[in-house]
Write an enzyme that holds these catalytic residues in place. Structure first.
Site, PDB file in Angstrom:
ATOM      1  N   GLY A  12     -60.177  16.272 -22.371  1.00 39.11           N
ATOM      2  CA  GLY A  12     -59.915  16.661 -20.982  1.00 39.11           C
ATOM      3  C   GLY A  12     -58.552  16.156 -20.528  1.00 39.11           C
ATOM      4  N   ARG A  73     -60.159  21.348 -26.718  1.00 39.00           N
ATOM      5  CA  ARG A  73     -61.181  20.697 -27.546  1.00 39.00           C
ATOM      6  C   ARG A  73     -61.265  21.521 -28.829  1.00 39.00           C
ATOM      7  NH1 ARG A  73     -63.081  17.075 -23.800  1.00 39.00           N
ATOM      8  NH2 ARG A  73     -63.291  17.903 -21.691  1.00 39.00           N
ATOM      9  N   ASP A 104     -62.055   8.966 -26.220  1.00 40.96           N
ATOM     10  CA  ASP A 104     -62.698   8.401 -27.410  1.00 40.96           C
ATOM     11  C   ASP A 104     -62.813   9.419 -28.544  1.00 40.96           C
ATOM     12  OD1 ASP A 104     -64.431   9.784 -25.713  1.00 40.96           O
ATOM     13  OD2 ASP A 104     -66.194   8.704 -26.438  1.00 40.96           O
ATOM     14  N   THR A 127     -57.928   9.441 -20.152  1.00 37.73           N
ATOM     15  CA  THR A 127     -59.150  10.140 -19.727  1.00 37.73           C
ATOM     16  C   THR A 127     -59.549   9.625 -18.350  1.00 37.73           C
ATOM     17  OG1 THR A 127     -61.533  10.407 -20.119  1.00 37.73           O
ATOM     18  CG2 THR A 127     -60.519   8.479 -21.115  1.00 37.73           C
ATOM     19  N   ASP A 129     -62.450   9.295 -17.437  1.00 34.63           N
ATOM     20  CA  ASP A 129     -63.791   8.699 -17.521  1.00 34.63           C
ATOM     21  C   ASP A 129     -63.797   7.167 -17.577  1.00 34.63           C
ATOM     22  OD1 ASP A 129     -64.725  11.290 -17.601  1.00 34.63           O
ATOM     23  OD2 ASP A 129     -64.939  11.351 -19.777  1.00 34.63           O
ATOM     24  N   ASP A 131     -63.916   5.367 -20.182  1.00 42.34           N
ATOM     25  CA  ASP A 131     -65.023   5.034 -21.085  1.00 42.34           C
ATOM     26  C   ASP A 131     -64.548   4.525 -22.446  1.00 42.34           C
ATOM     27  OD1 ASP A 131     -63.967   7.428 -21.960  1.00 42.34           O
ATOM     28  OD2 ASP A 131     -65.887   8.447 -22.198  1.00 42.34           O
ATOM     29  N   ARG A 173     -68.722  11.716 -17.669  1.00 39.46           N
ATOM     30  CA  ARG A 173     -69.520  11.903 -18.889  1.00 39.46           C
ATOM     31  C   ARG A 173     -70.661  10.884 -18.915  1.00 39.46           C
ATOM     32  NH1 ARG A 173     -67.913  15.301 -23.139  1.00 39.46           N
ATOM     33  NH2 ARG A 173     -65.760  15.457 -22.460  1.00 39.46           N
TER      34      ARG A 173
HETATM   35  N1  LIG Z   1     -65.928  12.553 -34.648  1.00 35.05           N
HETATM   36  C1  LIG Z   1     -64.778  13.230 -34.597  1.00 35.05           C
HETATM   37  N2  LIG Z   1     -64.067  13.476 -35.716  1.00 35.05           N
HETATM   38  C2  LIG Z   1     -62.911  14.161 -35.690  1.00 35.05           C
HETATM   39  N3  LIG Z   1     -62.374  14.666 -34.567  1.00 35.05           N
HETATM   40  C3  LIG Z   1     -63.022  14.454 -33.410  1.00 35.05           C
HETATM   41  C4  LIG Z   1     -64.253  13.735 -33.354  1.00 35.05           C
HETATM   42  N4  LIG Z   1     -64.679  13.689 -32.067  1.00 35.05           N
HETATM   43  C5  LIG Z   1     -63.756  14.369 -31.359  1.00 35.05           C
HETATM   44  N5  LIG Z   1     -62.761  14.825 -32.149  1.00 35.05           N
HETATM   45  C6  LIG Z   1     -61.606  15.644 -31.751  1.00 35.05           C
HETATM   46  O1  LIG Z   1     -61.100  15.201 -30.501  1.00 35.05           O
HETATM   47  C7  LIG Z   1     -61.188  16.263 -29.548  1.00 35.05           C
HETATM   48  C8  LIG Z   1     -61.401  15.701 -28.170  1.00 35.05           C
HETATM   49  O2  LIG Z   1     -62.629  14.996 -28.136  1.00 35.05           O
HETATM   50  P1  LIG Z   1     -63.536  15.014 -26.816  1.00 35.05           P
HETATM   51  O3  LIG Z   1     -63.794  16.429 -26.444  1.00 35.05           O
HETATM   52  O4  LIG Z   1     -64.689  14.130 -27.076  1.00 35.05           O
HETATM   53  O5  LIG Z   1     -62.591  14.449 -25.684  1.00 35.05           O
HETATM   54  P2  LIG Z   1     -61.988  12.994 -25.471  1.00 35.05           P
HETATM   55  O6  LIG Z   1     -60.802  12.815 -26.327  1.00 35.05           O
HETATM   56  O7  LIG Z   1     -63.068  11.967 -25.592  1.00 35.05           O
HETATM   57  O8  LIG Z   1     -61.461  13.113 -23.966  1.00 35.05           O
HETATM   58  P3  LIG Z   1     -62.362  13.314 -22.655  1.00 35.05           P
HETATM   59  O9  LIG Z   1     -63.700  12.694 -22.915  1.00 35.05           O
HETATM   60  O10 LIG Z   1     -61.581  12.665 -21.590  1.00 35.05           O
HETATM   61  O11 LIG Z   1     -62.448  14.806 -22.451  1.00 35.05           O
HETATM   62  C9  LIG Z   1     -62.316  17.133 -30.070  1.00 35.05           C
HETATM   63  O12 LIG Z   1     -62.276  18.442 -29.555  1.00 35.05           O
HETATM   64  C10 LIG Z   1     -62.037  17.093 -31.559  1.00 35.05           C
HETATM   65  O13 LIG Z   1     -60.963  17.931 -31.880  1.00 35.05           O
HETATM   66  O1  LIG Z   2     -63.636  20.491 -18.499  1.00 35.96           O
HETATM   67  P1  LIG Z   2     -64.785  20.420 -19.443  1.00 35.96           P
HETATM   68  O2  LIG Z   2     -64.412  20.819 -20.830  1.00 35.96           O
HETATM   69  O3  LIG Z   2     -65.988  21.114 -18.915  1.00 35.96           O
HETATM   70  O4  LIG Z   2     -65.199  18.891 -19.598  1.00 35.96           O
HETATM   71  C1  LIG Z   2     -65.806  18.174 -18.592  1.00 35.96           C
HETATM   72  C2  LIG Z   2     -65.871  16.738 -19.040  1.00 35.96           C
HETATM   73  O5  LIG Z   2     -64.560  16.248 -19.250  1.00 35.96           O
HETATM   74  C3  LIG Z   2     -64.331  15.127 -18.432  1.00 35.96           C
HETATM   75  O6  LIG Z   2     -63.752  15.578 -17.224  1.00 35.96           O
HETATM   76  C4  LIG Z   2     -63.363  14.192 -19.110  1.00 35.96           C
HETATM   77  O7  LIG Z   2     -63.967  13.668 -20.248  1.00 35.96           O
HETATM   78  C5  LIG Z   2     -65.720  14.551 -18.188  1.00 35.96           C
HETATM   79  O8  LIG Z   2     -65.764  13.701 -17.060  1.00 35.96           O
HETATM   80  C6  LIG Z   2     -66.530  15.816 -18.055  1.00 35.96           C
HETATM   81  O9  LIG Z   2     -67.874  15.589 -18.402  1.00 35.96           O
HETATM   82 MG   LIG Z   3     -64.419  11.200 -24.141  1.00 36.05          MG
END
Ligand SMILES: Nc1ncnc2c1ncn2[C@@H]1O[C@H](COP(=O)(O)OP(=O)(O)OP(=O)(O)O)[C@@H](O)[C@H]1O
Ligand SMILES: O=P(O)(O)OC[C@H]1O[C@](O)(CO)[C@@H](O)[C@@H]1O
Ligand SMILES: [Mg+2]
Length: 321
Positions: A12, A73, A104, A127, A129, A131, A173
């Site tokens: 995000g 994503r 994360d 992020t 979040d 988190d 989240r």
């Molecule tokens: N276990 C994993 N192994 C490899 N790549 C991963 C894994 N988990 C996530 N990713 C990669 O990271 C991208 C972003 O992960 P995710 O959608 O969980 O968001 P985030 O980085 O945690 O940020 P946010 O939670 O703020 O949206 C995923 O779409 C994927 O491409």
């Molecule tokens: O915009 P999307 O892909 O629906 O994702 C929403 C999620 O992304 C975040 O905004 C950031 O991780 C979370 O708080 C929420 O659950």
């Molecule tokens: Mg995350």
């Protein structure tokens, strides 16, 4: 000294990603490091959307929300074969280092690129979040919190005028940080977060007591990790006889110009990421703990147990009565 690095944003979007890109990019250019941008996070790395960046890509972005590199994503990135294709797109350009700005999930991807393909990675926590273990604050959390506070101020005007109970659903989240600190800073009158039990009867009792004490409205913060405010409002209607409305703040929370706090955090972390790569280190995340920049192995972000401050939660409950 590292010769060539790339920057990407993933997951995000979060306000403050742009100042992080700017700082990392400017420090890299000042050191004579070849600089690349990757569009759309790991998706763009896979699809070879990689371009040379120069100073023009970094100017005029410090105050802009979102991410100029775009984000996405890319669930396919969990597949090692897909990661191998993406890593090859870096290697064929001689890109040795990668700055990953994301949450994360994005850090998991970075960790695997390092372990499987030797790409030198540094993770910057970006992020809303909040988190990620190993940093007191993630980039974007403060701006998002202020957006929620602005919404609460507006919601309170109408809630008081109509003597209503409003359940405000906020993002996060599985983390309750946004809801907890919005309650503390916004003068919330109730709180539901995934880190705690949230008996609806207790909330109903609290609302009834508030009315007996002459309070005209209730603003209850509901973290999305607890469930839908719309559904919780239906449950609550069976137990308490105030006029109850759910408000889902949704993606408005992710937008807006980054706050001063987020810009400073992002700027310091962006600069530090490049210093780390230039010093030959890799596989680390940057955090801010006790107002000091720190580094941890990137897996620290999700290892161990993450705890919200019980003290802050108890205070929020005391003040919300
Ligand atoms: N276990 C994993 N192994 C490899 N790549 C991963 C894994 N988990 C996530 N990713 C990669 O990271 C991208 C972003 O992960 P995710 O959608 O969980 O968001 P985030 O980085 O945690 O940020 P946010 O939670 O703020 O949206 C995923 O779409 C994927 O491409
Ligand atoms: O915009 P999307 O892909 O629906 O994702 C929403 C999620 O992304 C975040 O905004 C950031 O991780 C979370 O708080 C929420 O659950
Ligand atoms: Mg995350």
């Amino acid at each position: 000294m590292i010769k060539s690095i790339a920057i990407l944003t993933s997951g995000g979007d979060a306000p403050g990603m742009n100042p992080a890109i700017r700082a990392a990019g400017k420090v890299a250019l000042s050191k004579g490091i070849d600089l690349y941008g990757i569009k759309r996070g790991y998706l763009g790395m896979l699809n070879d959307e990689i371009f040379r960046m120069d100073g023009r890509d970094l100017s005029g972005i410090i105050d802009r929300g979102g991410t100029t590199l775009l984000t996405a994503r890319c669930p396919e990135f969990k597949d090692p074969k897909i990661r191998a294709i993406a890593a090859e797109n870096l290697k064929k350009r001689g890109i040795e280092g990668l700055v990953v700005i994301g949450g994360d999930g994005s850090f998991h991807g970075a960790d695997l690129l390092f372990k499987e393909h030797g790409i030198k990675v540094v993770g910057i926590p970006g992020t809303i979040d909040n988190d990620i273990i190993g940093t007191d604050y993630t980039i974007g959390f403060d701006t998002c919190l202020n957006t929620i506070l602005d919404a609460i101020t507006k919601i309170r005007d109408t809630a008081t005028s109509h003597e209503r109970t409003i359940l405000v659903e906020v993002m996060g989240r599985d983390a309750g940080d946004l809801a907890l600190y919005a309650t503390l800073a916004g003068g919330g009158d109730g709180l539901m977060i995934p880190e705690q039990e949230n008996p609806i009867d207790v909330l109903a009792y609290q609302i009834a007591q508030r009315r007996k004490n002459g309070k005209l409205h209730d603003i209850v913060l509901v973290a999305e990790g607890v469930g839908s405010a719309i559904e919780i409002a239906e449950e609550l209607k069976k137990k308490v006889h105030t006029d109850i409305r759910p408000v889902v703040l949704a993606h408005i929370q992710r937008g807006g110009n980054p706050s001063g706090f987020d810009r400073i955090l992002a700027t310091k972390m962006g600069a530090k990421a490049v210093e780390i790569l230039d010093a030959g280190k890799s596989g680390v995340m940057i955090g801010m703990e006790g107002n000091k920049l720190v580094t941890h192995p990137i897996s620290h972000a999700w290892e161990g147990e993450r705890r919200l401050s019980q003290e802050d939660y108890d205070l929020a409950l005391t003040l919300s009565k």
